[in-house]
Structures are given as structure tokens and as C-alpha cells.
Design an enzyme around this catalytic site. Structure first.
Site, short mmCIF file in Angstrom:
data_model
loop_
_atom_site.label_atom_id
_atom_site.label_comp_id
_atom_site.label_asym_id
_atom_site.label_seq_id
_atom_site.Cartn_x
_atom_site.Cartn_y
_atom_site.Cartn_z
CD GLU A 96 27.01 3.37 80.74
OE1 GLU A 96 27.24 3.71 81.87
OE2 GLU A 96 26.02 3.18 80.32
CB CYS B 26 31.24 1.44 88.04
SG CYS B 26 29.87 0.45 87.43
P1 NAP Z 1 40.54 1.58 82.29
O1 NAP Z 1 41.88 1.56 82.96
O2 NAP Z 1 39.95 2.83 82.09
O3 NAP Z 1 40.46 0.42 81.28
C1 NAP Z 1 39.13 0.04 80.88
C2 NAP Z 1 39.36 -0.13 79.11
O4 NAP Z 1 39.74 0.92 78.61
C3 NAP Z 1 40.35 -1.41 79.13
O5 NAP Z 1 40.04 -2.00 77.99
C4 NAP Z 1 41.37 -0.47 78.98
O6 NAP Z 1 42.54 -1.10 77.97
C5 NAP Z 1 40.92 0.58 78.18
N1 NAP Z 1 41.55 2.01 77.97
C6 NAP Z 1 42.50 2.52 79.12
N2 NAP Z 1 43.05 3.80 78.66
C7 NAP Z 1 42.44 3.97 77.41
C8 NAP Z 1 42.79 4.95 76.61
N3 NAP Z 1 43.48 6.13 76.87
N4 NAP Z 1 42.43 4.85 75.27
C9 NAP Z 1 41.54 3.80 74.81
N5 NAP Z 1 41.18 2.92 75.64
C10 NAP Z 1 41.80 2.85 77.00
O7 NAP Z 1 39.55 0.82 83.73
P2 NAP Z 1 39.55 -0.21 84.59
O8 NAP Z 1 40.77 0.19 85.62
O9 NAP Z 1 39.93 -1.41 83.93
O10 NAP Z 1 38.43 -0.27 85.20
C11 NAP Z 1 37.94 0.34 86.54
C12 NAP Z 1 37.39 1.86 85.88
O11 NAP Z 1 35.93 1.50 85.18
C13 NAP Z 1 36.51 2.32 87.38
O12 NAP Z 1 36.62 3.75 87.08
C14 NAP Z 1 35.32 1.96 87.28
O13 NAP Z 1 34.38 3.08 87.90
C15 NAP Z 1 34.83 2.07 85.86
N6 NAP Z 1 33.85 1.56 85.51
C16 NAP Z 1 32.54 1.80 85.17
C17 NAP Z 1 31.34 1.09 84.76
C18 NAP Z 1 30.08 1.93 84.38
O14 NAP Z 1 29.19 1.24 83.93
N7 NAP Z 1 30.07 3.05 84.45
C19 NAP Z 1 31.58 -0.24 85.03
C20 NAP Z 1 32.54 -0.81 85.32
C21 NAP Z 1 33.75 0.08 85.45
P3 NAP Z 1 44.04 -1.69 78.70
O15 NAP Z 1 43.69 -2.67 79.63
O16 NAP Z 1 44.55 -2.30 77.51
O17 NAP Z 1 44.60 -0.47 79.44
#
Ligand code: NAP
Length: 454
Positions: free
Chosen positions: A227, A261
């Protein structure tokens, strides 16, 4: 260490020691031991556990909401609503899970033939901070109902929420190992995915994180659901009820300080109603109160982290430098905290960051379209495909555009896109694959097993 920082003040709330590789392995083994018992429980028993989870959440909803407000800045009343939504989702899967998971009869020439939905095992959820309870519960509740157990790797800035959620399941009396939080950074997710006792992974987060987790899932041949980000288009057509469109677009864009999101990220407006829509949106943004998430008057809290606020500001400035007009906001307020004002950019065109990229904060982006056909073209001119909305008084035309023309996982007519346990949730294109929630979501992490008795 993982550090909780209050984004409204910049103060450190607490530091948490990371789990070592040995502790991670022990947690996976405990989860697997639990799975071997949990899968033997009946659907009726699992329903009862989920109802206890709902009661536990509601009994302490103010405490959990305060924790979210402190750790990621969500206004308290939004945080309380988030806990209530998690509890409602637990009740939904408690009531409907047995029906979704009942054997599915298939007519053949054999004595008996059907599909059975059997659990897969230990499911890892990699989750974001923006809805720190909801995102976790919406993957865990159907997983547990289906007979799986769960491990959570939460965002590094919400370790307090991760441990509080672990306590919810413990307090609700679920067996040890049914749900555990792992305090590890994203860079250590491979340790978990690689483990032979982990069956699948689901990630909610950015497209970049999705790519990385999808490649690990491929490397270790584990089932995955993603997601990811979105840049939802809201189309304001010539016959739209503009007051309703303004109210709805503003509410969607400013909920959770724009860090959703499925927020109304691109407002695509046809010429007939552009001036009226812009004026209405500006009035609504002027009425917002930016401030302390614990203040009942606050409508927009701080963003969750200073670095993300600064990144958003750079996207806004680069768009203005490229010709976008800023109607309100656009400057970082003086003082402490990760605050960013409700901002409106208009005259946004292809090539600008506000057109091409996801803006994850309280910034409304107005993209003028030549006509309805042009609006549909612009809506699809993005790498993302999560949600979208159409505003029109012609419900038949609105439905046709939503159903046939918009490339997204959901599209609503005359309302904001929202997740709902009854409806499948997910994206297409770079917004990910697979579905959460509803009967479709619960079937993502099961072995759909054909049984034939000749
Ligand atoms: P993020 O930086 O991608 O972090 C999300 C999760 O992924 C965190 O637990 C993070 O851990 C982990 N993560 C980051 N890089 C990773 C990698 N290379 N390998 C494995 N895990 C990794 O996203 P965010 O800034 O927290 O959230 C915002 C994004 O999420 C936006 O793009 C938003 O649109 C999207 N989102 C999508 C949905 C949906 O349902 N489609 C819902 C909510 C949010 P760490 O914190 O330890 O880096």
C-alpha cells in the site's frame, strides 16, 4: 536507538533500545510457536478475541489518542476517532470473518469440491507513522481472524505506538506471540523477511520503501502486499455543487495535516467553476487553526517530523519558482515544532513538483483543466493510482467517469475517499498491489486450497 520526538515542541519524549538480531529471531520463533496453536482455534473463538481487542481499545481510547498526538502530532479529536475506527474494524471482522472464511463450494462432477481458506503463518507488517494505530490494525485484524499471527515493524518515529499496540493485544488476552512489535529500522527488515518461519510481508509506506520490500519478498519468495503513495485527483466538473466540493476537498486535504495517502492531493478544476472553487477554498483555508494537537480549537496540527516538513517546503518553493501561484501559506512559521501552514498553490502545470510528486502535507494543489476530457487526462497523468473523486450533479456521468476512466484503486462520486472495513482498499500503478480490508483483504494472506473428495 529509536527516539520519540514531540513534533509540536521538538522535545524528546523517550528513547527506545533497538531489538538485537537475536531478539528478532526469538520473536519470530515465538510467533511461529503461537501460530501452530492459533491456527487450531475456531473462527468463533477468534471472533471472541477480536471483540476483546475492540473493548480493550475503547477502554483506553484517550490514552492511546494522547500517545499519537504526542508522538506524531495528530489533533486529539482525530486521534480518538482513529481508535474508534480500529475498534469498529475489530467488530466488523469478528462479525464477518467467519462468513468470509467459510469454505467456498465449487460445483464439479466429484462427490465434494470446494476452496478452503487456510492460514499462511507469520505475517510481517511494515507500517508508517501517519495513522499509527489504524494502519496496523487494518492489516492485523483480518490476519489474526484468518488464523495467522503478526509481527510489526513500525515507523522509527512511532516506537511508543508500536509498544502500546502490543499491549492492546496482551491486555485483550491473546496468546503470547500472536502479535509482537519489533523495534528495528527499515534497513533491518531483510532479517525478518529472510527467516524461513515468516510467510508473508505487507508494507504501507512510500513507493521507495515498497520497491525495496517487494524486491526482498521476491528474493525470498514470500507473498507480499504493498500500500504505497498516492496523488489522488479530485475532479471539479462544471455542474458540481461547488460549496460541497470546496468543503470536501478542504476536509480531505487537511485531515491529519495532509499526511494521508488518500488525501485530495490534486484538485483538477474546469474553467467554468475555477474562480468560485478557488475563492471558496481560500476562505476555508483562512479559517483553519494551526496549533497544539491537544488544543480543542486546533484544526491542523504539526507535521510528524521536521525533515518531512522541510522536504514539503522545498517542493512548494520549487513549484512557485517554476510558476505556481501561492494563494495562502507557503512559509515556515517562526518558533519551535514541525508546523507548516495550510497552503494553496494554483496555476500548477506539468513539470512542477506539485504536479509530478506526492506532496505529503497540508498543501492544496489546483491544476486548471481546459475541459472535462482534459481533467480526466490530467487525473491519469501520474505514476500513482490510489484513489480519486469526481464532483458533479450528474450522478450517472460521475459514476461512468469513476468506473471507466480513472486509473485508481478506488474512486468516489461527490465524497472524499476514505478507507472503510467493508470496502477493498489498495492501489494500482506505483500505488502498490493487493488489497486490504473487506472479504478481498482477508483473502490476501490465506492459502486458497482446493479440496476434492472423489
Ligand atoms: P516510509 O518512509 O516508506 O516508511 C514506511 C515504513 O517503511 C516505515 O516503517 C519505514 O521504516 C519502512 N521503510 C522505509 N524504507 C524502507 C526500506 N528501504 N526497506 C524496508 N522498510 C523501509 O513512508 P512514510 O514517510 O512513513 O509514510 C508516508 C508514505 O506512505 C507516503 O508516500 C504515503 O502516501 C504512504 N502511505 C500509503 C498508504 C496506503 O494505504 N497506500 C497509507 C499511508 C501512507 P523506518 O521508519 O525505520 O524508516
Amino acid at each position: 536507538m529509536q527516539t520519540s520526538i514531540n513534533p509540536a515542541t521538538g522535545d524528546i519524549l523517550r528513547e527506545y533500545k533497538l531489538h538485537s538480531p537475536a531478539q528478532v529471531r526469538e520473536a519470530i520463533e515465538a510467533a511461529h510457536r503461537c501460530f501452530l496453536q492459533w491456527r487450531e482455534t475456531t473462527l468463533g473463538e477468534r471472533s471472541q478475541w477480536l471483540l476483546k481487542v475492540a473493548d480493550t481499545l475503547l477502554a483506553k481510547k484517550n490514552d492511546y489518542a494522547s500517545l499519537m498526538a504526542q508522538e506524531m502530532g495528530k489533533p486529539l479529536k482525530e486521534a480518538i476517532a482513529e481508535i474508534e475506527k480500529c475498534a469498529a474494524c475489530a467488530k466488523y471482522f469478528a462479525e464477518n470473518g467467519p462468513h468470509f472464511l467459510a469454505d467456498h463450494a465449487i460445483e464439479t462432477e466429484y462427490r465434494k469440491s470446494y476452496a478452503a481458506f487456510r492460514p499462511l503463518g507469520v505475517i510481517l507488517g511494515v507500517m508508517p507513522w501517519n495513522f499509527p494505530f489504524w494502519q496496523v490494525f487494518r492489516f492485523v485484524l483480518p490476519s489474526l481472524m484468518a488464523g495467522n499471527v503478526a509481527l510489526l515493524k513500525h515507523a522509527s518515529n512511532t516506537p511508543g505506538c508500536a509498544l502500546a499496540i502490543e499491549a492492546v493485544f496482551r491486555d485483550a488476552g491473546l496468546p503470547e506471540g500472536a502479535f509482537q512489535a519489533l523495534l528495528i529500522p527499515g534497513s533491518r527488515v531483510e532479517e525478518v523477511i529472510a527467516h524461513p518461519q515468516v510467510a508473508a510481508v505487507t508494507l504501507t509506506g512510500s513507493t521507495a520503501a515498497g520497491r525495496s520490500v517487494a524486491s526482498l519478498a521476491g528474493k525470498y519468495l514470500k507473498k507480499s502486499v504493498l500500500e504505497l503513495g498516492g496523488s489522488d485527483a479530485y475532479l471539479i466538473l462544471a455542474d458540481a455543487d461547488i460549496d460541497h466540493a470546496v468543503k470536501t476537498c478542504a476536509a480531505s486535504r487537511l485531515l491529519n495535516c495532509g499526511q494521508s495517502c488518500i488525501s485530495a492531493k490534486r484538485l483538477i478544476v474546469v474553467p467554468e467553476v475555477r474562480e468560485q472553487f478557488e475563492r471558496g477554498l481560500l476562505d476555508t483555508f483562512r479559517q483553519q487553526r494551526l496549533g497544539d494537537p491537544f488544543d480543542a480549537q486546533t484544526t491542523v496540527g504539526p507535521m510528524s517530523r521536521i525533515d518531512l516538513r522541510d522536504e514539503l517546503h522545498t517542493q512548494v518553493r520549487r513549484s512557485i519558482d517554476a510558476g505556481a501561484r501561492c494563494l495562502i501559506g507557503g512559509d515556515i512559521p517562526s518558533g519551535k515544532g514541525a508546523f507548516y501552514p495550510p497552503t494553496i498553490l494554483t496555476d500548477v502545470k506539468k513539470g512542477m513538483p506539485a504536479y509530478e510528486e506526492e506532496l505529503f502535507g497540508p498543501v492544496a494543489v489546483i491544476i486548471p483543466a481546459k475541459d472535462e476530457e482534459d481533467a480526466i487526462r490530467i487525473a491519469n497523468d501520474t505514476e500513482y493510482g490510489l484513489g480519486g473523486a469526481i464532483f458533479t450533479r450528474d450522478l450517472v456521468r460521475g459514476e461512468i467517469i469513476a468506473r471507466e476512466r480513472i486509473e485508481s484503486g478506488s474512486c468516489f462520486v461527490n465524497m472524499l475517499v476514505r478507507s472503510d472495513p467493508r470496502l477493498p482498499f489498495g492501489g494500482v500503478k506505483h500505488s502498490g498491489y493487493g488489497r486490504e480490508l473487506s472479504a478481498f483483504g482477508i483473502h490476501e494472506f490465506v492459502n486458497i486450497k482446493s479440496i476434492v473428495v472423489a
